[in-house]
Write an enzyme that holds these catalytic residues in place. Structure first.
Site, short mmCIF file in Angstrom:
data_model
loop_
_atom_site.label_atom_id
_atom_site.label_comp_id
_atom_site.label_asym_id
_atom_site.label_seq_id
_atom_site.Cartn_x
_atom_site.Cartn_y
_atom_site.Cartn_z
N SER A 77 3.29 -2.46 10.28
CA SER A 77 4.75 -2.45 10.45
C SER A 77 5.42 -3.78 10.09
O SER A 77 6.33 -4.23 10.78
CB SER A 77 5.12 -2.02 11.87
OG SER A 77 4.64 -0.71 12.13
N GLY A 135 2.79 -1.19 4.31
CA GLY A 135 2.85 0.23 3.98
C GLY A 135 4.30 0.65 3.75
O GLY A 135 4.86 0.47 2.66
N GLY A 136 4.93 1.19 4.78
CA GLY A 136 6.28 1.77 4.67
C GLY A 136 7.29 0.89 3.94
O GLY A 136 8.00 1.37 3.05
N ASN A 175 0.86 -1.18 0.00
CA ASN A 175 0.00 0.00 0.00
C ASN A 175 0.90 1.23 0.00
O ASN A 175 1.50 1.57 1.01
CB ASN A 175 -0.89 -0.04 1.26
CG ASN A 175 -1.71 1.24 1.42
OD1 ASN A 175 -1.85 2.02 0.48
ND2 ASN A 175 -2.26 1.44 2.61
N TRP A 176 0.99 1.87 -1.15
CA TRP A 176 1.93 3.00 -1.28
C TRP A 176 1.36 4.29 -0.69
O TRP A 176 2.06 5.31 -0.64
CB TRP A 176 2.29 3.21 -2.76
CG TRP A 176 3.03 2.06 -3.37
CD1 TRP A 176 3.40 0.89 -2.75
CD2 TRP A 176 3.50 1.95 -4.73
NE1 TRP A 176 4.05 0.06 -3.63
CE2 TRP A 176 4.14 0.70 -4.86
CE3 TRP A 176 3.44 2.79 -5.85
CZ2 TRP A 176 4.71 0.26 -6.05
CZ3 TRP A 176 4.00 2.35 -7.04
CH2 TRP A 176 4.64 1.11 -7.14
N GLY A 182 2.26 1.95 10.76
CA GLY A 182 3.19 3.05 10.63
C GLY A 182 3.86 3.45 11.94
O GLY A 182 4.46 4.52 12.05
C1 PEP Z 1 -0.77 -0.08 5.91
O1 PEP Z 1 -0.75 1.02 5.43
O2 PEP Z 1 -1.71 -0.83 5.64
C2 PEP Z 1 0.32 -0.49 6.81
C3 PEP Z 1 0.23 -1.65 7.39
O3 PEP Z 1 1.37 0.38 6.96
P1 PEP Z 1 2.79 0.05 7.65
O4 PEP Z 1 3.28 -1.24 7.05
O5 PEP Z 1 3.66 1.22 7.32
O6 PEP Z 1 2.53 -0.09 9.12
#
Ligand code: PEP
Length: 253
Positions: A214, A235-236, A10-11, A174
């Site tokens: 995360s 995400g990240g 997920n960008w 995040g």
């Molecule tokens: C997300 O945006 O769905 C997510 C899990 O972000 P991150 O991996 O950065 O926690």
């Protein structure tokens, strides 16, 4: 029945068109040859079409990050299921906690979005998860149950099968704080059992449930070793091909 793991990046609101194309070019080569893992990327709307052109013929699948339920009309700023389908999407993320938190999405509007996505042949990645306060108050399971019942309201078994459920504890998104594999597994099991009660044991065994929050190359293996974790929504760590491809290649870690 073996469920094929699905790793989705997920960008969020990151990457210009050029940057998105660069990233997916690198990703194409770094995940080539990976078998039995479905790879999905969810760029911002502006980059969907260009990314779709780049991944044509590869094993990477495309997702949008949300949609609106109407087909067309006076809904300034919104995007319809038909439009994202036309841009090349096969998946669409629905009900991400950032959309619930910052853009007022509710279980009811999530349900309408899922319905619209399915109507256009898109496969929803349906996000659910509790906040830190809800977890600390012992409400995790009741929140998950409410979100599942609300999001899936009115759907029959056939409609639910293509849906991927993403369990994303809000406190882990995040923040660098991942749920432990045991914490995640406990909720994933609960979700699968709930799907079994709502529909059937057969559907519960088939439906894929991703963990999100995360996820990194360092913690993905422990998560993926759990019986009911069928992939990750990332995400990240999906913003660099080096880290995302390591997550996709979790079996080699
Ligand atoms: C997300 O945006 O769905 C997510 C899990 O972000 P991150 O991996 O950065 O926690």
């Amino acid at each position: 029945m073996a469920r094929i793991p699905v790793m989705a990046g997920n960008w969020k609101m990151n990457k210009t068109v050029d940057e998105a194309v660069d990233l997916v070019k690198q990703l194409k080569s770094s995940v080539s040859g990976v078998k039995d893992v479905e790879v999905v990327v969810a760029p911002p709307f502006t980059a969907l079409y260009a990314v779709q052109r780049e991944i044509k013929g590869s094993s990477i699948h495309l997702a949008a990050q949300t949609l609106f339920w109407e087909k067309k009309g006076a809904f300034t700023g919104e995007i319809s299921p038909l439009m994202i389908r036309e841009a090349g999407c096969e998946y669409v993320i629905i009900g991400h906690s950032e959309r619930r938190q910052f853009f007022g999405e509710t279980d009811e509007s999530v349900n309408r979005r899922i319905k619209a996505a399915l109507g256009q042949g898109l496969k929803p990645i349906f996000c659910i998860g509790e906040t830190l306060k809800e977890r600390e108050e012992g409400k995790t399971f009741s929140v998950i149950e409410r979100q599942l019942e609300g999001g899936l309201k009115g759907f029959g078994e056939k409609e639910v099968l293509p849906i991927i459920i993403a369990y994303e504890p809000v406190w882990a998104i995040g923040t660098g704080k991942t749920a432990t594999p045991q914490q995640a597994q406990e909720v994933h099991r609960f979700i699968r059992e709930k799907v079994g009660r709502l529909y059937s044991k057969d559907l519960a065994e088939k439906i894929r449930i991703q963990y999100g929050g995360s996820v990194t190359p360092e913690n993905v293996k422990g998560l993926m070793e759990q019986d009911d974790i069928d992939g990750a929504l990332v995400g990240g760590a999906s913003l660099k091909s080096e880290t995302f491809s390591k997550i996709v290649r979790f079996r080699e870690i």
